[in-house]
Each structure stands twice: as C-alpha cells, then as structure tokens.
Design a protein around this motif. Sequence first.
Motif, PDB file in Angstrom:
ATOM      1  N   VAL A 299      -9.361   1.764   2.664  1.00 54.43           N
ATOM      2  CA  VAL A 299     -10.750   1.386   2.386  1.00 54.43           C
ATOM      3  C   VAL A 299     -11.324   2.082   1.153  1.00 54.43           C
ATOM      4  O   VAL A 299     -12.362   1.671   0.642  1.00 54.43           O
ATOM      5  N   LEU A 300     -10.659   3.118   0.664  1.00 55.70           N
ATOM      6  CA  LEU A 300     -11.172   3.858  -0.484  1.00 55.70           C
ATOM      7  C   LEU A 300     -10.418   3.593  -1.783  1.00 55.70           C
ATOM      8  O   LEU A 300     -10.722   4.203  -2.806  1.00 55.70           O
ATOM      9  N   MET A 301      -9.476   2.686  -1.747  1.00 56.31           N
ATOM     10  CA  MET A 301      -8.717   2.383  -2.964  1.00 56.31           C
ATOM     11  C   MET A 301      -9.653   1.869  -4.051  1.00 56.31           C
ATOM     12  O   MET A 301     -10.515   1.029  -3.789  1.00 56.31           O
ATOM     13  N   PRO A 302      -9.501   2.395  -5.253  1.00 59.53           N
ATOM     14  CA  PRO A 302     -10.363   1.917  -6.349  1.00 59.53           C
ATOM     15  C   PRO A 302      -9.977   0.490  -6.739  1.00 59.53           C
ATOM     16  O   PRO A 302      -8.867   0.031  -6.456  1.00 59.53           O
ATOM     17  N   ALA A 303     -10.896  -0.201  -7.383  1.00 59.05           N
ATOM     18  CA  ALA A 303     -10.625  -1.576  -7.827  1.00 59.05           C
ATOM     19  C   ALA A 303      -9.585  -1.599  -8.940  1.00 59.05           C
ATOM     20  O   ALA A 303      -8.777  -2.526  -9.031  1.00 59.05           O
ATOM     21  N   THR A 304      -9.618  -0.593  -9.789  1.00 57.56           N
ATOM     22  CA  THR A 304      -8.662  -0.489 -10.892  1.00 57.56           C
ATOM     23  C   THR A 304      -8.337   0.990 -11.104  1.00 57.56           C
ATOM     24  O   THR A 304      -8.999   1.868 -10.552  1.00 57.56           O
ATOM     25  N   GLY A 305      -7.331   1.232 -11.932  1.00 55.43           N
ATOM     26  CA  GLY A 305      -7.042   2.609 -12.325  1.00 55.43           C
ATOM     27  C   GLY A 305      -5.858   3.224 -11.630  1.00 55.43           C
ATOM     28  O   GLY A 305      -4.950   2.528 -11.189  1.00 55.43           O
ATOM     29  N   ALA A 306      -5.909   4.553 -11.518  1.00 53.62           N
ATOM     30  CA  ALA A 306      -4.771   5.327 -11.021  1.00 53.62           C
ATOM     31  C   ALA A 306      -5.125   6.077  -9.743  1.00 53.62           C
ATOM     32  O   ALA A 306      -6.264   6.505  -9.553  1.00 53.62           O
ATOM     33  N   VAL A 307      -4.102   6.242  -8.906  1.00 54.29           N
ATOM     34  CA  VAL A 307      -4.216   6.989  -7.659  1.00 54.29           C
ATOM     35  C   VAL A 307      -3.180   8.103  -7.715  1.00 54.29           C
ATOM     36  O   VAL A 307      -2.016   7.861  -8.055  1.00 54.29           O
ATOM     37  N   LEU A 308      -3.604   9.311  -7.384  1.00 51.81           N
ATOM     38  CA  LEU A 308      -2.716  10.472  -7.376  1.00 51.81           C
ATOM     39  C   LEU A 308      -2.488  10.906  -5.938  1.00 51.81           C
ATOM     40  O   LEU A 308      -3.441  11.102  -5.187  1.00 51.81           O
ATOM     41  N   ASP A 309      -1.215  11.062  -5.554  1.00 51.94           N
ATOM     42  CA  ASP A 309      -0.859  11.570  -4.229  1.00 51.94           C
ATOM     43  C   ASP A 309      -0.243  12.954  -4.418  1.00 51.94           C
ATOM     44  O   ASP A 309       0.867  13.078  -4.944  1.00 51.94           O
ATOM     45  N   ILE A 310      -0.969  13.988  -4.013  1.00 49.06           N
ATOM     46  CA  ILE A 310      -0.519  15.374  -4.173  1.00 49.06           C
ATOM     47  C   ILE A 310       0.248  15.795  -2.927  1.00 49.06           C
ATOM     48  O   ILE A 310      -0.260  15.681  -1.815  1.00 49.06           O
ATOM     49  N   GLY A 311       1.459  16.279  -3.138  1.00 47.81           N
ATOM     50  CA  GLY A 311       2.310  16.661  -2.007  1.00 47.81           C
ATOM     51  C   GLY A 311       2.900  15.436  -1.341  1.00 47.81           C
ATOM     52  O   GLY A 311       2.948  15.342  -0.120  1.00 47.81           O
ATOM     53  N   CYS A 312       3.370  14.496  -2.157  1.00 47.87           N
ATOM     54  CA  CYS A 312       3.810  13.192  -1.653  1.00 47.87           C
ATOM     55  C   CYS A 312       5.098  13.239  -0.836  1.00 47.87           C
ATOM     56  O   CYS A 312       5.418  12.275  -0.143  1.00 47.87           O
ATOM     57  N   GLY A 313       5.841  14.344  -0.915  1.00 44.03           N
ATOM     58  CA  GLY A 313       7.113  14.391  -0.191  1.00 44.03           C
ATOM     59  C   GLY A 313       8.022  13.264  -0.643  1.00 44.03           C
ATOM     60  O   GLY A 313       8.109  12.981  -1.841  1.00 44.03           O
ATOM     61  N   PRO A 314       8.662  12.566   0.286  1.00 44.62           N
ATOM     62  CA  PRO A 314       9.567  11.484  -0.094  1.00 44.62           C
ATOM     63  C   PRO A 314       8.855  10.182  -0.463  1.00 44.62           C
ATOM     64  O   PRO A 314       9.485   9.145  -0.621  1.00 44.62           O
ATOM     65  N   GLY A 315       7.536  10.232  -0.621  1.00 42.90           N
ATOM     66  CA  GLY A 315       6.775   9.107  -1.153  1.00 42.90           C
ATOM     67  C   GLY A 315       6.588   7.929  -0.234  1.00 42.90           C
ATOM     68  O   GLY A 315       6.257   6.833  -0.686  1.00 42.90           O
ATOM     69  N   GLU A 316       6.773   8.126   1.036  1.00 42.82           N
ATOM     70  CA  GLU A 316       6.703   6.999   1.966  1.00 42.82           C
ATOM     71  C   GLU A 316       5.312   6.374   2.011  1.00 42.82           C
ATOM     72  O   GLU A 316       5.167   5.149   1.908  1.00 42.82           O
ATOM     73  N   ILE A 317       4.277   7.193   2.131  1.00 38.57           N
ATOM     74  CA  ILE A 317       2.909   6.663   2.189  1.00 38.57           C
ATOM     75  C   ILE A 317       2.500   6.147   0.812  1.00 38.57           C
ATOM     76  O   ILE A 317       1.867   5.094   0.696  1.00 38.57           O
ATOM     77  N   THR A 318       2.900   6.851  -0.232  1.00 41.24           N
ATOM     78  CA  THR A 318       2.589   6.417  -1.596  1.00 41.24           C
ATOM     79  C   THR A 318       3.196   5.042  -1.850  1.00 41.24           C
ATOM     80  O   THR A 318       2.540   4.165  -2.414  1.00 41.24           O
TER      81      THR A 318
END
Length: 180
Positions: A63-82
Amino acid sequence: MLRALARLPFLAIRQLRWRKGAWSRDSDREYHEHLYEAQDYDAFRASYPGYVTIRRFADHAEVLMPATGAVLDIGCGPGEITCELARRHPHLSFLGIDHSTQAIRRATRNAERLGLGNIRFQAISAEDLPANDRYGLVLMFDAFHHLERPREFLTWLRGRTSRVVVCVSPSESLTVRMMR
C-alpha cells in the motif's frame, strides 16, 4: 503492554552480549555468510514453507509503494521479498542491499530466475550508498535489530526518503513518515 514486558529479558540479554563483545557487525555478517552459503531452495514455489511469509511481508509494503521511482530494501538477505515486490511493480526500480555477499549472490540468482529486470542487489552498508541517492520508499524486513546505532541510522535516512516501512514479523509492521 504485556508483549513489551515479555521482550525485556531478550533486550537485556542483547545488551549484555553487546557489552561483552559477543555480538558485533563482523560476527553478524559472518553468521549470515555461513547461513546463506548453506541454503539451497526455491523460495518462490508455493510448496516452500516460507512462501506465505514472503507474500505477507510484501503485502504490508504494497500500500505504500510509490507511483514512480526507486525502492531501497536494507538488509534484503536473499532478496525474496524484494523480488516479490519487483514482480508486482515492474514500473519501479528496486535496490536490495545486504552485508552478506552470499545473500547477495542468492538474491541475484533469484532475480535472474524470475526474469526481473527492474531490480539489482549490492553487498554494501547503507551508510556507504551515495549521499545524493533518494528513494520513494525504504524497506527493512526483519533487519532493524541488526543496526549498531539505530538513532544515527534514522538521521542518515531522513535525507534520503520520506517513507520507511520496518517489519519485524509478518503480522507486525511500523510505517514511519520521515520529517525533514
């Protein structure tokens, strides 16, 4: 209130470990290197036990995803959620960072296997990202407790985004609106 009281023994033990030097940034990274090196599974198959958890974490951030641009995932581990979020939002660019090179290797393989072109992963500390980088949303899924200096980190974060999602479990998340 009871939940907060129940956490007190765990917090006290963590403080003792930090003071005695049993926990450090390096020991934490080394632990994760061994953890991700030994694992081999496909997290995006419905038969994987953690598949539902991955989707629930992603639902919190949805629900908080921006309409455009970049998203940073800090501590993404194996990137499953990313990867799950990148799959749902092909119009956004995603950067997942982690201190474990093994986790980043696994995350990169996950993105390649899913054919995601809107995502990249990097083994780097958040503090080492370019100072002028800005993000429409910053995510931390089960990673905030790894910070050595959380207050300083939030100050660092303030100049890079206006929204942060910190999830500590699939059922609990905290959305922080950063004030400039």
